[in-house]
Design an enzyme around this catalytic site. Structure first.
Site, short mmCIF file in Angstrom:
data_model
loop_
_atom_site.label_atom_id
_atom_site.label_comp_id
_atom_site.label_asym_id
_atom_site.label_seq_id
_atom_site.Cartn_x
_atom_site.Cartn_y
_atom_site.Cartn_z
N LYS A 172 1.07 -1.23 0.11
CA LYS A 172 -0.47 0.26 0.21
C LYS A 172 0.80 1.77 0.22
CE LYS A 172 -2.00 3.14 2.83
NZ LYS A 172 -1.78 4.25 2.07
N ASN A 227 6.07 8.86 13.44
CA ASN A 227 6.13 7.62 14.61
C ASN A 227 4.37 7.66 14.74
OD1 ASN A 227 8.69 8.49 14.56
ND2 ASN A 227 9.14 7.87 16.73
N GLU A 247 9.84 1.41 10.80
CA GLU A 247 10.71 2.92 10.51
C GLU A 247 10.57 4.13 9.72
OE1 GLU A 247 14.06 2.74 10.04
OE2 GLU A 247 14.27 0.79 10.03
N CYS A 281 14.18 11.20 5.68
CA CYS A 281 13.73 11.05 7.57
C CYS A 281 15.06 11.25 8.32
CB CYS A 281 13.65 9.10 7.53
SG CYS A 281 14.31 8.64 5.94
N GLU A 382 9.88 16.60 14.96
CA GLU A 382 10.68 16.29 13.76
C GLU A 382 9.10 17.60 12.88
OE1 GLU A 382 8.78 12.72 11.48
OE2 GLU A 382 10.91 13.09 10.56
P1 NAD Z 1 2.75 8.81 7.34
O1 NAD Z 1 2.74 8.07 8.76
O2 NAD Z 1 1.67 9.98 7.93
O3 NAD Z 1 2.07 7.74 6.43
C1 NAD Z 1 2.79 7.04 5.95
C2 NAD Z 1 2.13 5.73 5.49
O4 NAD Z 1 0.97 4.69 7.00
C3 NAD Z 1 0.98 5.96 4.24
O5 NAD Z 1 1.01 5.41 3.18
C4 NAD Z 1 -0.14 5.68 4.74
O6 NAD Z 1 -1.03 6.02 3.82
C5 NAD Z 1 -0.01 5.07 5.84
N1 NAD Z 1 -1.20 4.70 6.80
C6 NAD Z 1 -1.65 6.16 7.90
N2 NAD Z 1 -2.81 6.05 8.40
C7 NAD Z 1 -2.34 4.54 8.89
C8 NAD Z 1 -2.93 3.66 9.39
N3 NAD Z 1 -3.83 3.96 10.39
N4 NAD Z 1 -2.93 2.19 8.79
C9 NAD Z 1 -2.35 2.06 8.42
N5 NAD Z 1 -1.54 2.99 7.71
C10 NAD Z 1 -1.68 4.01 7.71
O7 NAD Z 1 3.92 9.03 6.58
P2 NAD Z 1 4.53 10.21 5.65
O8 NAD Z 1 4.06 11.39 5.95
O9 NAD Z 1 4.10 9.61 4.35
O10 NAD Z 1 6.07 10.12 5.31
C11 NAD Z 1 6.76 11.17 6.26
C12 NAD Z 1 7.14 10.65 7.42
O11 NAD Z 1 8.30 8.92 7.54
C13 NAD Z 1 8.35 10.92 8.54
O12 NAD Z 1 7.72 10.98 9.67
C14 NAD Z 1 9.73 10.44 8.11
O13 NAD Z 1 10.55 10.75 9.06
C15 NAD Z 1 8.87 9.39 7.95
N6 NAD Z 1 10.21 8.73 7.31
C16 NAD Z 1 11.06 7.83 7.80
C17 NAD Z 1 12.02 7.01 6.89
C18 NAD Z 1 12.95 6.07 7.75
O14 NAD Z 1 13.74 4.97 6.98
N7 NAD Z 1 12.72 5.77 9.37
C19 NAD Z 1 12.50 6.90 5.67
C20 NAD Z 1 11.11 7.84 5.01
C21 NAD Z 1 9.83 8.82 6.13
#
Ligand code: NAD
Length: 493
Positions: A172, A227, A247, A281, A382
């Site tokens: 997804k 997070n 992650e 990230c 963040e």
């Molecule tokens: P997000 O957590 O909003 O979304 C990530 C994914 O989770 C999306 O596909 C979203 O649709 C899905 N999602 C949202 N709610 C959900 C739920 N209730 N159940 C299951 N899936 C759900 O994050 P974002 O805004 O897309 O990305 C930014 C974040 O990602 C930042 O915090 C960044 O630091 C982190 N990030 C971490 C790494 C790493 O490797 N540590 C790498 C890239 C990004």
């Protein structure tokens, strides 16, 4: 362009019949429509994946790897075309988009190599005429949930090791960046991956992501994102006794010591703080500087920021692109206001860009705060945008303490010429990744990638470590003595 789901080797309308617009963050234009699926679509994909995985697991791993090798070749052939599409859907500048596709290429060739290794262990048995070994076995159906900031690289970090290890994958992607998902599915198909081994189901998190997490036939969830969402997923997986790899966010710091090469440090900070408009990230969002060089570093950083060209990432001369959407702009701006209220001093930036060509896209001026203290929210939380906070310290001990004082633990960096400082930093910085005389970004795919503390839950993407997420260990004992030999009892003494 209408982006459908890819289920069991076919492009399918979502069962809901619903689609949502995909916006180019540089221009505000709608460039595609993406399926907004429902739980039924996840169920259909998982059932097909479960069936296909049984056969896939029986294909010899080196043969599975040959398909990944072809995937790598196709990614390589289409690198430029993919990079341009990536810039249009996500906004990062074209040079970085090329780098992201390259990560996928590297991961394909690396994991194709793993197909001829997938090493287990053999070890002597404590008993005579007995053989002991452990082998990796696939877990079955793997659920992958990814963010928008690396729309193709993160999917390759997760799906390539999962597939080479004999699993089937249901992915997804983030709804903001579905085009790369479509292209990766096409490439898998062209490379000859059997239908049912790789699926893409588009949609929002609470509906489609959640259905994947809760599906009883999905044995592992590999998640990258915030997070807040990661914690929620972990709680659900905990209840279901489901393996979950997380992650998540970062609050990464560059330490600049008083003996550092300041030219190099400025290059490293600018690249890590403002590349991908601070939406990595691993982005540098704190600079921890020795008080003796603070003033000079600030002067040079200001000079450097003023030369950064901001705009549409398809323009080769642009260095900072837009942020992903209006909501992100508002969050960044909120944090900047918080920083001002907390008493930090704004050196440059601190506002949206709305004039001329910037009016339709989502642009924020590269922003530097100074006189930040480690307890301020802008130094702890963040922000995920082009905002960096300068914190002054008097010693390496203090720098390390400040670095380690946040809840996150992804990446850190130190600029120094003193070898003793280097080795102390390597030992004492508590992040999953440490850079010496380089910025906080720049991971290579054959090393483990991930963080400590609030950034993750102990798993890693990339490197051989990624295989641990997508395999179980099976320990096997073969007794060829022809009689009952009881472990720990029928030993000679
Ligand atoms: P997000 O957590 O909003 O979304 C990530 C994914 O989770 C999306 O596909 C979203 O649709 C899905 N999602 C949202 N709610 C959900 C739920 N209730 N159940 C299951 N899936 C759900 O994050 P974002 O805004 O897309 O990305 C930014 C974040 O990602 C930042 O915090 C960044 O630091 C982190 N990030 C971490 C790494 C790493 O490797 N540590 C790498 C890239 C990004």
């Amino acid at each position: 362009m209408k982006i459908q789901n890819y289920i069991n080797g076919e492009w399918k309308e979502p069962s809901t019949g619903q689609f949502a617009p995909v916006i180019n963050p540089a221009t505000g234009e709608t460039i595609a429509e993406v399926a907004m699926s429902g739980p039924n679509d996840i169920d259909e994909a998982v059932q097909a994946a479960k069936e296909a995985q049984k056969q896939w697991a029986l294909v010899p791993a080196p043969k599975r790897a040959e398909i990944l090798y072809k995937v790598g070749m196709l990614l390589k052939e289409r690198k430029e075309q993919l990079a341009r599409m990536l810039t249009m859907e996500m906004g990062k500048v074209i040079e970085e988009a090329r780098g992201e596709v390259q990560e996928g290429i590297d991961m394909a060739f690396y994991m194709a190599g793993e197909g001829r290794r997938l090493f287990g262990d053999t070890t002597p048995s404590e008993l005579k005429d007995k053989f002991a070994m452990s082998v990796r076995v696939p877990v079955g159906v793997v659920g992958i949930i990814t963010p928008w900031n690396f729309p193709i690289a993160i999917a390759t970090w997760k799906s390539f090791p999962a597939i080479v290890a004999g699993n089937a994958v249901v992915w997804k992607p983030a709804p903001e960046t579905p085009i790369m998902a479509q292209e990766l599915a096409r490439i898998f198909e062209e490379a000859g991956l059997p239908p049912g081994v790789f699926h893409v189901v588009h949609g929002d998190g609470p509906t489609v992501g959640n259905a994947l997490v809760e599906h009883p036939d999905v044995k592992v969830i590999s998640f990258t994102g915030s997070n807040e969402v990661g914690r929620m997923i972990a709680e659900k997986c905990g209840r279901l006794l489901k393996k979950v790899s997380l992650e998540m966010g970062g609050k990464n710091a560059v330490i600049v010591m008083d003996d550092a090469d300041l030219t190099l440090a400025v290059d490293g900070i600018i690249w890590s703080a403002f590349g991908t408009s601070g939406q990595r990230c691993t982005a540098c969002s704190r600079v921890i500087v020795h008080e003796r060089v603070k003033q000079e570093l600030e002067r040079r950083l200001l000079e450097a920021v003023k030369t950064l060209k901001i705009g549409n990432g398809l323009d080769e001369t642009v260095k900072v692109g837009p942020v992903i959407h209006e909501e992100a702009l508002q969050k960044i701006d909120r944090y900047v206001r918080i920083g001002v209220e907390e008493g930090a001093k704004l050196l440059i930036g601190g506002h949206r860009l709305r004039e001329g060509d910037y009016a339709r896209g989502f642009y924020y001026a590269p922003t530097i705060f100074t006189d930040v203290t480690p307890n301020m929210r802008i130094a702890r939380e963040e922000i995920f945008g082009p905002v960096v906070s300068i914190i002054s310290v008097r010693s390496l001990d203090e720098a390390i303490a400040v670095n380690n004082s946040v809840d996150y633990g992804l990446s850190s960096a130190i600029f120094t010429r003193d070898v003793n400082n280097v080795f102390r930093a390597m030992r004492d910085l508590d992040t999953g990744i440490v850079y010496v005389n380089a910025g906080t970004t720049g991971a290579e795919i054959h090393l483990p990638f991930g963080g400590t503390k609030g950034t993750g839950n102990g798993h890693r993407d990339s490197g051989v470590a990624a295989l641990d997420v997508f395999t179980e260990w099976r320990s096997i004992y073969v007794d060829f003595s022809g009689k009952l030999q009881r472990a720990q009892i029928d030993t000679d003494d």
